[in-house]
Design an enzyme around this catalytic site. Structure first.
Site: not given
Length: 261
Positions: A25, A29, A144-146, A174, A199-200, A226
């Site tokens: 996706d 972005t 996510y922790a952000r 995820k 994966g980053g 990704g």
């Protein structure tokens, strides 16, 4: 109690309760980066390599289905851009009904736990799980922790994020990787949901496979990777290596050897 359709769809995006999902996706972005211009060829390669499912925004659906080699399809339902005012401000991009029209086996949504936008994103995800349940459609929460003062690889913060996803009704979650299997065990134990790691950005072949091995040793149910996969020089090969770890419990050396990497 679940619908028979729910179980069938969950099976289509996994293998024996293990998940190798390749999200693509990123066009919304980051634009048409390497691996996404000819997304048809990339989808063909990663699914030949063993991916259980691919994930895109709804507008790419017509480019997906002919190239999945029988793998599942997940439609992602929020997004933001790297050139906008704040990438953490993920906005809704579709509906469950639209995802069903696009041929989805499941839907997904991203939530940044700890960010300024967390309250709205909690509401978005809570509504999504309600809507998806009406269709017997599994929900993958990308939790996510952000945010300000939040360390994205902190096991406590990651554990909070995955538990939030379960509390809101997600079916698979995820999240980021804490860096080693021992610390990731806390994340996995924070929820009854299957936990898959992100994966980053792309690392070396060995770094990618070592990360997957560590996560699986920590109790992960798989990966949702990704850029590490679709931006690889040989997406099929790296997918084969990751699949060997996730689906065959291979060690790092054997996984790399199986893929010729």
């Amino acid at each position: 109690m679940t619908f028979a359709g729910f179980d069938a769809r969950l099976d289509r995006i996994s293998t024996a309760d293990r998940f190798l999902i390749v999200p693509m996706d990123h066009g919304i972005t980051m634009g048409a980066v390497t691996g996404l211009k000819d997304i048809e060829a990339t989808i063909d390669g990663v699914t030949r390599g063993g991916a259980d499912a691919v994930l895109t925004q709804k507008g790419i659906a017509s480019r997906v289905h002919a190239n999945t080699n029988g793998a599942g399809y997940i439609v992602h339902l929020n997004g933001s851009t790297t050139i906008g005012p704040d990438e953490n401000d993920k906005r809704v991009t579709g509906t469950v009904k639209g995802a069903v029209r696009a041929g989805a086996d499941a839907v997904s949504m991203h939530i940044n736990v700890g960010s300024t936008y967390e309250p709205d994103q909690i509401e978005f995800l809570a509504q999504l799980t309600e809507d998806a349940a009406d269709y017997g459609l599994p929900v993958l929460a990308m939790a996510y922790a952000r945010g300000p003062g939040v360390e994205g690889d902190d096991p406590e913060a990651l554990g909070h994020a995955v538990r939030l996803a379960e509390e809101l009704g997600a079916d698979v979650v995820k999240t980021g990787y804490s860096g080693d299997g021992a610390s990731f065990q806390h994340v996995v134990e924070s929820t009854r949901l299957p936990v898959v790691i992100a994966g980053g950005s792309r690392g070396t072949n060995r770094e990618t496979v070592e990360m997957v091995r560590g996560a699986m040793d920590g109790g992960a149910a798989g990966v949702s990777m990704g850029r590490s996969v679709f931006q690889h020089d040989d997406p099929e090969a790296i997918a084969t290596a990751v699949s060997a770890v996730v689906h065959e419990d291979a060690d790092v050396e054997n996984a790399l050897a199986a893929a010729g990497l």
